[in-house]
Design a protein around this motif. Structure first.
Motif, short mmCIF file in Angstrom:
data_model
loop_
_atom_site.label_atom_id
_atom_site.label_comp_id
_atom_site.label_asym_id
_atom_site.label_seq_id
_atom_site.Cartn_x
_atom_site.Cartn_y
_atom_site.Cartn_z
N MET A 1 35.47 89.52 -1.13
CA MET A 1 36.11 88.67 -0.12
C MET A 1 36.88 89.51 0.90
O MET A 1 36.84 89.24 2.10
CB MET A 1 37.05 87.66 -0.80
CG MET A 1 36.34 86.54 -1.52
SD MET A 1 37.52 85.43 -2.33
CE MET A 1 37.21 85.77 -4.04
N ARG A 2 37.57 90.51 0.39
CA ARG A 2 38.32 91.39 1.32
C ARG A 2 37.38 92.06 2.30
O ARG A 2 37.66 92.14 3.50
CB ARG A 2 39.09 92.44 0.53
CG ARG A 2 40.48 91.98 0.16
CD ARG A 2 41.18 92.92 -0.75
NE ARG A 2 41.40 94.26 -0.21
CZ ARG A 2 42.01 95.23 -0.89
NH1 ARG A 2 42.47 94.97 -2.11
NH2 ARG A 2 42.18 96.41 -0.37
N VAL B 1 36.24 89.60 4.90
CA VAL B 1 37.28 89.31 5.89
C VAL B 1 37.40 90.47 6.88
O VAL B 1 37.52 90.26 8.09
CB VAL B 1 38.63 89.04 5.19
CG1 VAL B 1 39.79 89.09 6.17
CG2 VAL B 1 38.59 87.67 4.50
N HIS B 2 37.32 91.69 6.36
CA HIS B 2 37.35 92.84 7.28
C HIS B 2 36.21 92.75 8.29
O HIS B 2 36.34 93.18 9.44
CB HIS B 2 37.21 94.16 6.51
CG HIS B 2 38.41 94.51 5.67
ND1 HIS B 2 39.70 94.26 6.06
CD2 HIS B 2 38.50 95.11 4.46
CE1 HIS B 2 40.54 94.69 5.12
NE2 HIS B 2 39.84 95.20 4.14
N ILE C 1 34.69 84.96 7.51
CA ILE C 1 35.57 84.15 6.68
C ILE C 1 34.80 83.00 6.00
O ILE C 1 35.16 82.57 4.90
CB ILE C 1 36.77 83.62 7.50
CG1 ILE C 1 37.74 82.82 6.62
CG2 ILE C 1 36.32 82.78 8.67
CD1 ILE C 1 38.33 83.59 5.46
N ALA D 1 33.44 84.42 2.89
CA ALA D 1 34.56 84.75 1.99
C ALA D 1 35.08 83.49 1.30
O ALA D 1 35.38 83.49 0.11
CB ALA D 1 35.67 85.45 2.78
N ARG D 2 35.18 82.42 2.04
CA ARG D 2 35.69 81.18 1.44
C ARG D 2 34.67 80.55 0.49
O ARG D 2 35.04 79.91 -0.49
CB ARG D 2 36.09 80.20 2.54
CG ARG D 2 37.44 80.55 3.16
CD ARG D 2 37.76 79.59 4.28
NE ARG D 2 37.80 78.22 3.85
CZ ARG D 2 38.91 77.57 3.46
NH1 ARG D 2 40.06 78.21 3.46
NH2 ARG D 2 38.86 76.31 3.11
N LEU E 1 44.69 85.33 0.84
CA LEU E 1 43.75 85.90 1.80
C LEU E 1 42.97 84.80 2.54
O LEU E 1 42.86 84.83 3.76
CB LEU E 1 42.76 86.82 1.08
CG LEU E 1 41.69 87.45 1.97
CD1 LEU E 1 42.30 88.47 2.93
CD2 LEU E 1 40.59 88.11 1.13
N THR E 2 42.42 83.87 1.78
CA THR E 2 41.45 82.93 2.37
C THR E 2 42.01 81.54 2.65
O THR E 2 41.38 80.77 3.37
CB THR E 2 40.25 82.74 1.42
OG1 THR E 2 40.70 82.08 0.22
CG2 THR E 2 39.61 84.07 1.06
N TRP F 1 43.85 86.26 6.15
CA TRP F 1 42.66 86.56 6.97
C TRP F 1 42.94 86.33 8.45
O TRP F 1 42.40 87.04 9.30
CB TRP F 1 41.45 85.75 6.51
CG TRP F 1 41.41 84.30 6.93
CD1 TRP F 1 41.89 83.24 6.24
CD2 TRP F 1 40.83 83.76 8.13
NE1 TRP F 1 41.66 82.06 6.93
CE2 TRP F 1 41.01 82.36 8.09
CE3 TRP F 1 40.17 84.32 9.23
CZ2 TRP F 1 40.57 81.51 9.11
CZ3 TRP F 1 39.73 83.48 10.25
CH2 TRP F 1 39.92 82.09 10.18
N GLU G 1 45.39 89.23 9.62
CA GLU G 1 44.69 90.49 9.83
C GLU G 1 43.87 90.48 11.13
O GLU G 1 43.85 91.47 11.87
CB GLU G 1 43.76 90.79 8.64
CG GLU G 1 42.95 92.07 8.85
CD GLU G 1 42.05 92.41 7.67
OE1 GLU G 1 42.11 91.71 6.64
OE2 GLU G 1 41.28 93.37 7.80
N ASN G 2 43.21 89.38 11.38
CA ASN G 2 42.27 89.35 12.51
C ASN G 2 42.84 88.72 13.78
O ASN G 2 42.34 88.99 14.87
CB ASN G 2 41.01 88.59 12.11
CG ASN G 2 40.25 89.32 11.02
OD1 ASN G 2 40.06 90.53 11.10
ND2 ASN G 2 39.82 88.61 9.99
#
Lengths: 166, 424
Positions: free
Chosen positions: A119-120, A123-124, A128, A131-132, A154-155, B334, B337-338
């Motif tokens: 997921m990381r 996202v990078h 997304i 990732a989700r 994160l998500t 997320w 970061e973006n």
């Protein structure tokens, strides 16, 4: 009579170690192992230093693990370490590693951590949506994982408890 | 005939309510809560004129109160001594930084209407725990609570026709809605109700014996869409309008993060939509039509403001054409970061025509991204940053998400620091 050799873990270990070697070469070369370049991220500058490393809880190895599985476990350890090492600097490489290690060790000890690292990486790379999708599966497959809070932060995905009171 | 009479009664009661609210504002009576109401102009046309209920947005001119002519009607409101120093949301005679938390539910999809076969009563059937939660949130400085209603169709208080469209609601669902308002009044908090979520787009399935429909057919089919809006949302809005505590519903948040259930290009120049897996997807045009129609009915029949819980500033303009009173975005790592808020500003994304509330962010705060010069932020720090960046409110996630504890201390820290400017 000698017991039969555990061919499957041995072959998996050999395959996994070859991946490690390939990734190592790619890293030294400064390439991404043949994968396409990361997608541009909307407004963020290009990463020049690693993201702050969140302390990673490493699950303890099962004390009951049979001896013949040791090479496979070692290979999983090595690959997961590679995944950790590349996720922020080379997310596309990290995804390749994650694909291969998941194929070799579909229910390995670090499956939840690998999902989190995947997921990381996504996202990078600005993906997304994917990732989700993985986050949703993560909460179903690993409801007790220590990575749950990090996945959520994160998500934005959080587990939904549906059904009668337990 | 009956429904027409109800509708006329509703309109009449709203008009009376609006006039009395304006009179209350003019006289300065009440504790602020009692004097609140829809911030419309003349009081004869509930829900019209979003601009009169909303600030100017954009992060400019902090200290002016941000809202445009709160209450309007030619200066009928007394001076707002607590107007937030920055942008805010105007409700009745008050312009405030909309500060609070996501509840977001006590039992997922079961609070409003209950799920009888699972043993969940609705709010009216067991109000104690809901009131307790509100009391605790209020003690943590929460003024506005974002509360999800039907993130999946699980309750048996929505009735269905054989064509898959809703035919109406049970009286107990209306009672739950009115009880929620009553509890909010008793605990000194305000509500923003969220009827739907992207979760509603999970394919139709049976969950522990309960048949749960996908929302997609009711979004894309005009007939089913009309049934959903007229037979579910309409009666719920009427129940709000008929409550003596209707002022406690500041806003409708039509749907939580609809972008995840969307695919294809944006009609408003934003990036393509993400097409999250496992959902029945719709297009931007389909979702836009649904939300426009739903918002119009909810606003006109309840008098409350209307917004959408947008996933992120990435799709900043997605809901700019449906007449919302204010925008909302959500913020997780997320996004940080973006789309860091120090560079992905409201002005940079062209979101300056209406106030913007950050409708979700982690109560635990944001992670650091040192490589991008982004420090970690606590909930209190983030709220302060966003206030200074021109946002009109912040609501953290979440009071009752058992997986991720609510940071009451950080929530209260910001509320205490900002005082009455962050409390309706």
């Amino acid at each position: 009579m000698r017991p039969p050799l555990p061919w499957r873990p041995i072959l998996a270990a050999i395959a996994a170690l070859s991946i490690v070697a390939a990734v190592a070469v790619a890293s030294i070369d400064g390439t991404d192992g043949g994968a396409s370049a990361p997608a541009p991220v909307a407004t963020a500058p290009a990463a020049s230093a690693p993201r702050e490393v969140v302390p990673v809880p490493v699950p303890a190895a099962s004390p009951a693990a049979p001896a013949p599985a040791a090479p496979a476990a070692d290979a999983e350890d090595a690959l997961t370490a590679q995944l950790r090492a590349t996720v922020d600097e080379q997310p596309q490489v990290a995804l390749t590693i994650a694909d291969q290690v998941d194929a070799a060790f579909p229910s390995g000890r670090y499956a939840d951590e690998r999902a989190w690292l995947r997921m990381r990486a996504l996202v990078h790379l600005g993906d997304i949506g994917k990732a989700r999708t993985i986050a949703g599966e993560f909460f179903e497959r690993h409801p007790q994982s220590p990575y749950g809070p990090q996945v959520w932060r994160l998500t934005g995905m959080s587990p939904r408890r549906i059904g009668p009171p337990s | 005939m009956r429904s027409n009479r109800v509708f006329r009664w509703t309109r009449l009661s709203l008009a009376v309510f609006l006039l009395s609210s304006l009179a209350a504002c003019a006289s300065g009576e009440g504790d602020g809560a009692a004097a609140s109401g829809p911030g419309t102009g003349s009081g004869t046309s509930p829900g019209t004129g979003s601009g009169t209920s909303s600030g100017t947005g954009g992060g400019t001119d902090p200290g002016t109160g941000g809202g445009t002519d709160p209450g309007t009607g030619g200066g009928t409101c007394a001076a707002d001594m607590c107007a937030v120093g920055g942008n805010g949301i105007t409700w009745g005679c008050e312009t405030r930084f909309m500060y609070g938390a996501n509840y977001a539910w006590r039992s997922f999809g079961a609070d409003f209407g209950g799920v009888a076969s699972w043993g969940y009563p609705g709010i009216a059937g067991n109000p104690g725990p809901f009131s307790d939660s509100m009391r605790q949130m209020k003690a943590a400085g929460v003024s506005v609570i974002r509360w999800w209603m039907f993130p999946r169709f699980l309750t048996d208080t929505i009735r269905w026709d054989s064509d898959g469209g809703p035919s109406g609601i049970a009286p107990s669902l209306a009672a739950d809605v009115q009880k929620a308002l009553e509890l909010a009044a008793a605990n000194g908090v305000y509500l923003m109700l969220t009827p739907f979520s992207f979760d509603n787009f999970r394919p139709t399935t049976t969950e522990y014996g309960v048949y749960s429909r996908s929302l997609r057919p009711m979004v894309v089919d005009a007939g089913l869409r009309s049934k959903l809006i007229q037979n579910v949302l309409g009666p719920i809005a009427d129940a709000i309008a008929q409550s003596p505590h209707r002022d406690r519903l500041i806003a409708w948040d039509l749907i939580n993060e609809p972008e995840w259930a969307m695919t294809g290009p944006s009609l408003t120049g934003d990036p393509d939509f993400p097409a999250q897996g496992g959902l029945d997807l719709v297009t931007h045009a389909q979702m836009e039509t649904f939300l426009k129609e739903a918002g119009d009915v909810l606003r006109s029949r309840s008098g409350s403001l209307v917004s959408v819980g947008g996933s992120a500033i990435k799709w900043a303009k997605a809901w700019s054409r449906i007449g919302l009173d204010f925008y909302q975005f959500h913020y997780y790592d997320w996004v940080y970061e973006n789309f860091p808020y120090n560079t992905a500003t409201l002005a940079a994304y062209g979101v300056t025509d209406k106030p913007v509330v950050m409708g979700e962010f982690p109560s635990a705060g944001l992670s650091a991204f040192p490589s991008k010069g982004l420090p970690s932020r606590s909930a209190a720090q983030l709220s302060q940053d966003l206030l200074q960046a021109g946002y009109a409110g912040t609501l953290s996630w979440a009071f009752n998400d058992g997986s991720f504890p609510f940071d009451a201390a950080s929530t209260k820290q910001f509320a205490d620091a900002r005082g009455c400017g962050v409390a309706f």
